[in-house]
Design a protein around this motif. Structure first.
Motif, short mmCIF file in Angstrom:
data_model
loop_
_atom_site.label_atom_id
_atom_site.label_comp_id
_atom_site.label_asym_id
_atom_site.label_seq_id
_atom_site.Cartn_x
_atom_site.Cartn_y
_atom_site.Cartn_z
N ALA A 191 0.84 -1.20 0.00
CA ALA A 191 0.00 0.00 0.00
C ALA A 191 0.87 1.25 0.00
O ALA A 191 0.50 2.29 -0.55
N ASP A 192 2.03 1.17 0.66
CA ASP A 192 3.05 2.24 0.65
C ASP A 192 2.54 3.53 1.27
O ASP A 192 2.88 4.62 0.81
N ARG A 193 1.74 3.38 2.31
CA ARG A 193 1.23 4.51 3.09
C ARG A 193 0.57 3.94 4.34
O ARG A 193 0.18 2.77 4.35
N PRO A 194 0.43 4.72 5.40
CA PRO A 194 -0.27 4.19 6.57
C PRO A 194 -1.72 3.89 6.22
O PRO A 194 -2.35 4.60 5.43
N VAL A 195 -2.24 2.83 6.82
CA VAL A 195 -3.59 2.35 6.53
C VAL A 195 -4.39 2.37 7.82
O VAL A 195 -3.86 2.00 8.89
N THR A 196 -5.64 2.81 7.77
CA THR A 196 -6.45 2.80 8.98
C THR A 196 -6.54 1.39 9.53
O THR A 196 -6.63 0.41 8.78
N ALA A 197 -6.51 1.30 10.85
CA ALA A 197 -6.53 0.00 11.52
C ALA A 197 -7.65 0.00 12.55
O ALA A 197 -7.45 0.27 13.73
N THR A 198 -8.84 -0.27 12.06
CA THR A 198 -10.02 -0.38 12.93
C THR A 198 -10.74 -1.66 12.55
O THR A 198 -10.62 -2.13 11.42
N SER A 199 -11.46 -2.24 13.47
CA SER A 199 -12.07 -3.54 13.21
C SER A 199 -13.13 -3.44 12.12
O SER A 199 -13.84 -2.44 12.00
N ALA A 200 -13.24 -4.51 11.32
CA ALA A 200 -14.11 -4.52 10.14
C ALA A 200 -15.53 -4.94 10.49
O ALA A 200 -16.04 -5.96 10.04
N ASN A 201 -16.15 -4.14 11.33
CA ASN A 201 -17.54 -4.40 11.73
C ASN A 201 -18.26 -3.07 11.90
O ASN A 201 -17.64 -2.03 12.09
N ARG A 202 -19.57 -3.12 11.83
CA ARG A 202 -20.36 -1.94 12.17
C ARG A 202 -20.16 -1.64 13.65
O ARG A 202 -20.05 -2.55 14.46
N SER A 203 -20.12 -0.37 14.00
CA SER A 203 -19.93 -0.01 15.41
C SER A 203 -21.01 -0.66 16.27
O SER A 203 -22.20 -0.60 15.96
N GLY A 204 -20.57 -1.30 17.34
CA GLY A 204 -21.48 -2.00 18.23
C GLY A 204 -21.64 -3.47 17.94
O GLY A 204 -22.13 -4.22 18.79
N ASP A 205 -21.24 -3.91 16.74
CA ASP A 205 -21.32 -5.33 16.38
C ASP A 205 -20.04 -6.05 16.79
O ASP A 205 -19.00 -5.42 17.00
N PRO A 206 -20.08 -7.38 16.89
CA PRO A 206 -18.86 -8.13 17.25
C PRO A 206 -17.78 -7.98 16.20
O PRO A 206 -18.06 -7.76 15.01
N SER A 207 -16.54 -8.11 16.63
CA SER A 207 -15.42 -8.10 15.70
C SER A 207 -15.48 -9.32 14.79
O SER A 207 -16.06 -10.35 15.13
N VAL A 208 -14.85 -9.20 13.62
CA VAL A 208 -14.89 -10.24 12.59
C VAL A 208 -13.58 -11.01 12.61
O VAL A 208 -12.50 -10.42 12.49
N THR A 209 -13.65 -12.33 12.74
CA THR A 209 -12.45 -13.16 12.71
C THR A 209 -12.38 -14.04 11.46
O THR A 209 -11.42 -14.76 11.26
N ASN A 210 -13.41 -13.94 10.60
CA ASN A 210 -13.45 -14.65 9.32
C ASN A 210 -14.33 -13.82 8.39
O ASN A 210 -15.39 -13.33 8.82
N PRO A 211 -13.95 -13.63 7.12
CA PRO A 211 -14.75 -12.81 6.22
C PRO A 211 -16.20 -13.26 6.07
O PRO A 211 -17.07 -12.46 5.70
N ALA A 212 -16.49 -14.53 6.37
CA ALA A 212 -17.87 -15.00 6.30
C ALA A 212 -18.77 -14.26 7.28
O ALA A 212 -19.99 -14.23 7.12
N GLN A 213 -18.17 -13.64 8.31
CA GLN A 213 -18.93 -12.92 9.32
C GLN A 213 -19.18 -11.46 8.95
O GLN A 213 -19.88 -10.74 9.68
N LEU A 214 -18.64 -11.01 7.84
CA LEU A 214 -18.76 -9.61 7.46
C LEU A 214 -20.21 -9.21 7.23
O LEU A 214 -21.00 -9.96 6.64
N ASP A 215 -20.55 -7.99 7.66
CA ASP A 215 -21.84 -7.42 7.33
C ASP A 215 -21.95 -7.32 5.81
O ASP A 215 -21.02 -6.86 5.14
N ALA A 216 -23.10 -7.76 5.26
CA ALA A 216 -23.25 -7.81 3.80
C ALA A 216 -23.12 -6.45 3.17
O ALA A 216 -22.51 -6.29 2.10
#
Length: 208
Positions: free
Chosen positions: A126-151
């Protein structure tokens, strides 16, 4: 995973194009965008439904790169060398290349250097700093597998870097070593407390 190298390249291209991406770390999946691009960072807040007064952390591939975008003291740099790469977010003074939206206007920023080769290679490309926040809607559980991603979130990002289950599944410990404060206990929290107690001559304050 077939063509995994190309998947990393695709995610890096998406970040450079101003898109958001989902990517793995050693703890949970992250939601990334170019942390030097205010518009791209705004998109992360929109996708998560995150309050703008809650700052984001940034991910980089190594401590040397972190020092290009932040201004750690000697003590903070010592802490970074001790715990990074690893599941710890280190809060230090921000540098001028990070826009106000990343830090909610504050003068400090959390830095992540995951102990996970896929993530580090993604950051390098990427060659630049990248945001590092969990890939979930705020208030939802964190995602440990892409199958859990919000659609809706999945359909809105430019790429999903799918490495299957994350190795850890526990969020990083967030610590401000210069102020001797642990903002969130997570992975390696006991080790962080011990290190700070030994070197700061007092146990850290724990916010949570």
């Amino acid at each position: 995973m077939p063509n995994f190298d190309e998947s990393i390249a695709e995610a890096a291209r998406a970040v450079r194009a101003g898109d958001a991406v989902v990517y793995p770390t050693e703890t949970v999946y992250g939601l990334g965008a170019d942390a030097t691009d205010a518009d791209a960072v705004e998109r992360i807040f929109e996708l998560k439904g995150r309050a703008r007064e809650k700052p984001l952390s940034v991910g980089v591939p190594d401590v040397a790169t972190a020092r290009e975008y932040t201004r750690p003291t000697a003590f903070e740099a010592e802490f970074m060398e001790a715990f990074l790469p690893g599941p710890v977010t280190v809060v230090v003074a921000r540098g001028p290349d990070l826009p106000d939206v990343v830090t909610a206007g504050g003068d400090r920023v959390g830095v992540r250097i995951p102990d996970y080769d896929v993530t580090l290679e993604f950051y390098r490309r990427a060659d630049r700093p990248v945001t590092a926040t969990s890939a979930n809607r705020s208030g939802d559980p964190s995602v440990t597998n892409p199958a859990q991603l919000d659609a809706g979130l999945r359909s809105a990002v430019g790429a999903v870097l799918d490495a299957g289950d994350t190795p850890g599944g526990t969020e990083s410990t967030v610590v401000d070593p210069g102020r001797n404060v642990i903002h969130r206990r997570g992975a390696l929290a006991d080790d962080v407390e011990t290190w700070l107690t030994d070197r700061a001559d007092a146990p850290p304050t724990v916010d949570d």
